[in-house]
Design a protein around this motif. Structure first.
Motif, PDB file in Angstrom:
ATOM      1  N   ALA A  68       0.865  -1.249   0.145  1.00 43.65           N
ATOM      2  CA  ALA A  68      -0.082  -0.012   0.132  1.00 43.65           C
ATOM      3  C   ALA A  68       0.976   1.505  -0.019  1.00 43.65           C
ATOM      4  O   ALA A  68       1.881   1.346   0.740  1.00 43.65           O
ATOM      5  CB  ALA A  68      -0.995  -0.014   1.094  1.00 43.65           C
ATOM      6  N   GLU A  69       0.238   2.188  -0.645  1.00 43.78           N
ATOM      7  CA  GLU A  69       0.945   3.622  -0.514  1.00 43.78           C
ATOM      8  C   GLU A  69       0.375   4.464   0.463  1.00 43.78           C
ATOM      9  O   GLU A  69       0.974   5.096   1.242  1.00 43.78           O
ATOM     10  CB  GLU A  69       0.772   4.348  -1.952  1.00 43.78           C
ATOM     11  N   MET A  70      -0.873   4.189   0.720  1.00 39.93           N
ATOM     12  CA  MET A  70      -1.648   4.706   1.794  1.00 39.93           C
ATOM     13  C   MET A  70      -2.244   3.777   2.735  1.00 39.93           C
ATOM     14  O   MET A  70      -3.055   2.912   2.095  1.00 39.93           O
ATOM     15  CB  MET A  70      -2.866   5.872   1.270  1.00 39.93           C
ATOM     16  N   ILE A  71      -2.090   3.715   3.955  1.00 38.88           N
ATOM     17  CA  ILE A  71      -2.636   2.677   4.759  1.00 38.88           C
ATOM     18  C   ILE A  71      -3.780   3.475   5.663  1.00 38.88           C
ATOM     19  O   ILE A  71      -3.474   4.451   6.239  1.00 38.88           O
ATOM     20  CB  ILE A  71      -1.861   2.199   6.171  1.00 38.88           C
ATOM     21  N   CYS A  72      -5.151   2.990   5.572  1.00 43.34           N
ATOM     22  CA  CYS A  72      -6.174   3.554   6.465  1.00 43.34           C
ATOM     23  C   CYS A  72      -6.504   2.672   7.386  1.00 43.34           C
ATOM     24  O   CYS A  72      -6.674   1.461   7.376  1.00 43.34           O
ATOM     25  CB  CYS A  72      -7.358   3.718   5.454  1.00 43.34           C
ATOM     26  N   LYS A  73      -6.436   3.360   8.669  1.00 43.68           N
ATOM     27  CA  LYS A  73      -6.668   2.474   9.842  1.00 43.68           C
ATOM     28  C   LYS A  73      -7.645   3.215  10.688  1.00 43.68           C
ATOM     29  O   LYS A  73      -8.133   4.014  10.354  1.00 43.68           O
ATOM     30  CB  LYS A  73      -5.322   2.336  10.648  1.00 43.68           C
ATOM     31  N   VAL A  74      -7.975   2.624  11.923  1.00 43.98           N
ATOM     32  CA  VAL A  74      -8.814   3.298  12.984  1.00 43.98           C
ATOM     33  C   VAL A  74      -7.839   3.535  14.256  1.00 43.98           C
ATOM     34  O   VAL A  74      -7.857   4.730  14.546  1.00 43.98           O
ATOM     35  CB  VAL A  74      -9.808   2.235  13.491  1.00 43.98           C
ATOM     36  N   LYS A  75      -7.224   2.612  14.878  1.00 41.33           N
ATOM     37  CA  LYS A  75      -6.141   2.914  15.880  1.00 41.33           C
ATOM     38  C   LYS A  75      -4.804   3.311  15.455  1.00 41.33           C
ATOM     39  O   LYS A  75      -4.349   2.606  14.490  1.00 41.33           O
ATOM     40  CB  LYS A  75      -6.414   1.911  17.071  1.00 41.33           C
ATOM     41  N   GLU A  76      -4.146   3.760  16.267  1.00 43.69           N
ATOM     42  CA  GLU A  76      -2.771   4.219  16.008  1.00 43.69           C
ATOM     43  C   GLU A  76      -1.985   2.499  15.958  1.00 43.69           C
ATOM     44  O   GLU A  76      -2.564   1.612  16.701  1.00 43.69           O
ATOM     45  CB  GLU A  76      -1.904   4.780  17.235  1.00 43.69           C
ATOM     46  N   PRO A  77      -0.849   2.496  15.336  1.00 45.32           N
ATOM     47  CA  PRO A  77      -0.042   1.551  15.137  1.00 45.32           C
ATOM     48  C   PRO A  77       0.429   0.967  16.326  1.00 45.32           C
ATOM     49  O   PRO A  77       0.834   1.931  17.177  1.00 45.32           O
ATOM     50  CB  PRO A  77       0.940   1.876  13.927  1.00 45.32           C
ATOM     51  N   ILE A  78       0.481  -0.051  16.584  1.00 46.06           N
ATOM     52  CA  ILE A  78       1.008  -0.707  17.994  1.00 46.06           C
ATOM     53  C   ILE A  78       2.337  -1.219  17.672  1.00 46.06           C
ATOM     54  O   ILE A  78       2.794  -1.537  16.414  1.00 46.06           O
ATOM     55  CB  ILE A  78       0.173  -1.608  18.631  1.00 46.06           C
ATOM     56  N   GLN A  89       5.396   6.050   3.347  1.00 42.95           N
ATOM     57  CA  GLN A  89       3.939   5.521   3.148  1.00 42.95           C
ATOM     58  C   GLN A  89       3.120   6.353   4.222  1.00 42.95           C
ATOM     59  O   GLN A  89       3.457   6.957   5.311  1.00 42.95           O
ATOM     60  CB  GLN A  89       4.171   4.240   3.898  1.00 42.95           C
ATOM     61  N   LEU A  90       1.815   6.887   3.673  1.00 42.25           N
ATOM     62  CA  LEU A  90       0.909   7.572   4.322  1.00 42.25           C
ATOM     63  C   LEU A  90       0.097   6.683   5.174  1.00 42.25           C
ATOM     64  O   LEU A  90      -0.611   5.817   4.709  1.00 42.25           O
ATOM     65  CB  LEU A  90       0.168   8.271   3.204  1.00 42.25           C
ATOM     66  N   ILE A  91       0.049   7.216   6.576  1.00 41.45           N
ATOM     67  CA  ILE A  91      -0.668   6.413   7.456  1.00 41.45           C
ATOM     68  C   ILE A  91      -1.980   7.621   7.727  1.00 41.45           C
ATOM     69  O   ILE A  91      -1.430   8.583   8.507  1.00 41.45           O
ATOM     70  CB  ILE A  91      -0.010   6.068   8.608  1.00 41.45           C
ATOM     71  N   PHE A  92      -2.994   6.998   7.687  1.00 38.73           N
ATOM     72  CA  PHE A  92      -4.018   7.813   8.034  1.00 38.73           C
ATOM     73  C   PHE A  92      -5.087   7.258   8.912  1.00 38.73           C
ATOM     74  O   PHE A  92      -5.696   6.180   8.723  1.00 38.73           O
ATOM     75  CB  PHE A  92      -5.167   7.963   6.668  1.00 38.73           C
ATOM     76  N   THR A  93      -5.106   7.474  10.349  1.00 38.86           N
ATOM     77  CA  THR A  93      -5.752   6.927  11.500  1.00 38.86           C
ATOM     78  C   THR A  93      -5.836   7.791  12.593  1.00 38.86           C
ATOM     79  O   THR A  93      -5.283   8.892  12.575  1.00 38.86           O
ATOM     80  CB  THR A  93      -4.656   5.603  11.792  1.00 38.86           C
ATOM     81  N   TYR A  94      -6.156   7.385  13.550  1.00 36.12           N
ATOM     82  CA  TYR A  94      -6.176   8.243  14.814  1.00 36.12           C
ATOM     83  C   TYR A  94      -4.511   7.733  15.416  1.00 36.12           C
ATOM     84  O   TYR A  94      -4.192   6.823  15.572  1.00 36.12           O
ATOM     85  CB  TYR A  94      -7.079   7.592  15.917  1.00 36.12           C
ATOM     86  N   PHE A  95      -3.997   8.900  15.989  1.00 36.53           N
ATOM     87  CA  PHE A  95      -2.757   8.392  16.357  1.00 36.53           C
ATOM     88  C   PHE A  95      -2.543   8.793  18.085  1.00 36.53           C
ATOM     89  O   PHE A  95      -1.982   8.295  18.811  1.00 36.53           O
ATOM     90  CB  PHE A  95      -1.530   9.432  15.676  1.00 36.53           C
ATOM     91  N   HIS A  96      -3.053  10.220  18.343  1.00 35.77           N
ATOM     92  CA  HIS A  96      -2.751  10.669  19.815  1.00 35.77           C
ATOM     93  C   HIS A  96      -1.499  10.603  20.179  1.00 35.77           C
ATOM     94  O   HIS A  96      -1.100  10.011  21.127  1.00 35.77           O
ATOM     95  CB  HIS A  96      -3.839   9.739  20.572  1.00 35.77           C
ATOM     96  N   PHE A  97      -0.740  11.259  19.372  1.00 37.13           N
ATOM     97  CA  PHE A  97       0.714  11.025  19.795  1.00 37.13           C
ATOM     98  C   PHE A  97       1.211  11.658  21.150  1.00 37.13           C
ATOM     99  O   PHE A  97       1.961  11.173  21.913  1.00 37.13           O
ATOM    100  CB  PHE A  97       1.415  11.777  18.484  1.00 37.13           C
ATOM    101  N   ALA A  98       0.546  12.858  21.568  1.00 40.91           N
ATOM    102  CA  ALA A  98       0.892  13.169  22.648  1.00 40.91           C
ATOM    103  C   ALA A  98       0.829  12.419  23.966  1.00 40.91           C
ATOM    104  O   ALA A  98       1.583  12.784  24.844  1.00 40.91           O
ATOM    105  CB  ALA A  98       0.257  14.687  22.883  1.00 40.91           C
ATOM    106  N   SER A  99       0.097  11.272  23.947  1.00 42.33           N
ATOM    107  CA  SER A  99       0.214  10.500  25.003  1.00 42.33           C
ATOM    108  C   SER A  99       1.244   9.583  25.026  1.00 42.33           C
ATOM    109  O   SER A  99       1.120   8.538  25.641  1.00 42.33           O
ATOM    110  CB  SER A  99      -1.238   9.959  25.147  1.00 42.33           C
ATOM    111  N   SER A 100       1.931   9.470  23.777  1.00 44.87           N
ATOM    112  CA  SER A 100       3.051   8.257  23.818  1.00 44.87           C
ATOM    113  C   SER A 100       4.200   8.424  22.823  1.00 44.87           C
ATOM    114  O   SER A 100       4.355   8.585  21.721  1.00 44.87           O
ATOM    115  CB  SER A 100       2.264   6.926  22.857  1.00 44.87           C
ATOM    116  N   ARG A 101       5.165   8.811  23.764  1.00 42.95           N
ATOM    117  CA  ARG A 101       6.472   9.067  23.364  1.00 42.95           C
ATOM    118  C   ARG A 101       6.964   7.885  22.345  1.00 42.95           C
ATOM    119  O   ARG A 101       7.860   8.113  21.426  1.00 42.95           O
ATOM    120  CB  ARG A 101       7.490   9.304  24.355  1.00 42.95           C
ATOM    121  N   ALA A 102       6.908   6.482  22.874  1.00 43.42           N
ATOM    122  CA  ALA A 102       7.263   5.503  21.948  1.00 43.42           C
ATOM    123  C   ALA A 102       6.953   5.652  20.516  1.00 43.42           C
ATOM    124  O   ALA A 102       7.297   5.232  19.760  1.00 43.42           O
ATOM    125  CB  ALA A 102       6.944   4.230  22.868  1.00 43.42           C
TER     126      ALA A 102
END
Length: 367
Positions: A68-78, A89-102
């Motif tokens: 895939a060139e674009m990945i569409c997800k629901v939750k952030e990659p684990i 690669q374009l990842i289009f999803t919920y990320f909520h980065f500010a809660s996870s440094r990792a």
């Protein structure tokens, strides 16, 4: 564009990023959609339905990410997905980065294009891709809170709406946004005494006009929060600062002011939580108790009602996903300010202020 839809692998996450109708929309505009076998089953969509709509099925998550060139997800990659992501690669999803440094550091290292649903922002400052899940989570917060007020789960043993001759429960809602408003509607509809607090008087005036008579609006400040929690049976944390870590409105010491069996539901857990003692839980093991106070902090609440959630989410995300597929992310984001605000990390650089501030990282201006 080649669009990939992997199966969600986060604990008890049954949503999927696209419906068969969404696949049909991509195919009609000459895009290719690859979906992992079984990705839609949790939401009630069969592999056959996706095939009829024009998707091609792949056996494994590795195959989806690889093609895939674009990945569409629901939750952030684990963690298990980090190594599957490719540079650019374009990842289009919920990320909520500010809660996870990792997660933030992993996406910087992978040099992916991370476009977060939760920071796509309209001209009126509303969050169109967060709103549908906030609606679901706000309503679920009351359902779950009412359940855990029961004595068998450590709650006070109170029926939310009471009965004739017995007062209903007191529900405190911190935050008058979408989550708080939906929670207030549900709690009021079940007959509870509801107090909703917010720092915006303009918002409180609006809520006072539209919500039922058993909902009181109160201007929020630390003193009044401290007073309110003493008599509350169910407290809903519904505070959001887009893309940034949520502030702690309830501290550890404040738990001692609450009555035994009070229930806390922190809907802001994805952004770090607005209750200091909040830590992410799962649908499999949703609660824990500190100082005789029940904490419900499930990080993907809408995943428990996947059909409703998937339909609501894809209704909102599909128009944006089609723009990205039709124009590519650079052109789409240059032309559409709403999408541009969704960019958080681009090829190893943090481009969203809230994420940069959360981890003291340099902020890069992209456009």
């Amino acid at each position: 564009m080649i669009v990939g839809i992997p199966k969600e692998i986060k604990n008890n996450e049954n949503r999927v990023a696209i419906t068969p109708a969404g696949v049909k929309s991509f195919v009609n505009q000459k895009h290719t959609v690859f979906i992992q076998k079984g990705a839609g089953l949790g939401s009630g969509f069969s592999d056959e339905e996706y095939q009829i709509a024009g998707a091609e099925l792949l056996d494994t998550i590795e195959e989806v990410y690889a093609i895939a060139e674009m990945i569409c997800k629901v939750k952030e990659p684990i963690k298990e997905e980090y190594d599957l992501i490719k540079e650019n690669q374009l990842i289009f999803t919920y990320f909520h980065f500010a809660s996870s440094r990792a997660l933030t550091e992993a996406m910087i290292a992978k040099k992916a294009i991370c476009l977060a649903y939760e920071t796509v922002e309209s001209d009126d400052r509303s969050l169109p891709l967060l709103t549908p899940m906030s609606e679901v989570a706000g309503r679920m917060a009351i359902q779950e809170g009412a359940k855990y007020l029961g004595k068998p789960t450590g709650g006070r043993g109170i029926l939310l709406g009471g009965v004739a001759g017995v007062k209903p429960a007191n529900v405190l809602i911190l935050g008058g946004g979408v989550v708080g408003t939906e929670a207030a509607k549900m709690a009021a509809g079940l007959g509870a005494n509801v107090t909703i607090m917010d720092i915006s008087l303009k918002r409180l005036r609006y809520l006072s006009d539209v919500l039922p008579a058993n909902v009181d609006t109160v201007a929020s400040n630390p003193y009044l929060i401290e007073e309110a929690i003493k008599t509350s049976d169910l407290i809903i944390g519904a505070v959001l600062i887009p893309g940034a870590k949520a502030p702690h409105l309830i501290t550890r010491d404040m738990l001692k002011l609450m009555r035994k069996g009070t229930v806390l539901v922190d809907v802001a857990v994805d952004q770090g939580g607005c209750i200091e003692t909040c830590k992410p839980t799962t649908h499999e093991d949703p609660i824990y108790i500190i100082d005789d106070v029940v904490h419900y902090c499930v990080a993907n609440m809408p995943g428990a009602v996947p059909y409703t959630s998937t339909m609501a989410l894809t209704n909102a995300t599909l128009p944006y996903a089609l723009q990205l597929a039709n124009k590519g992310w650079r052109v789409a984001c240059a032309e559409n300010e709403e999408l541009r605000k969704g960019l958080n990390i681009v090829v190893g650089k943090v481009v969203y202020k809230g994420v940069a501030e959360a981890f003291d990282l340099p902020l890069v201006e992209l456009f």
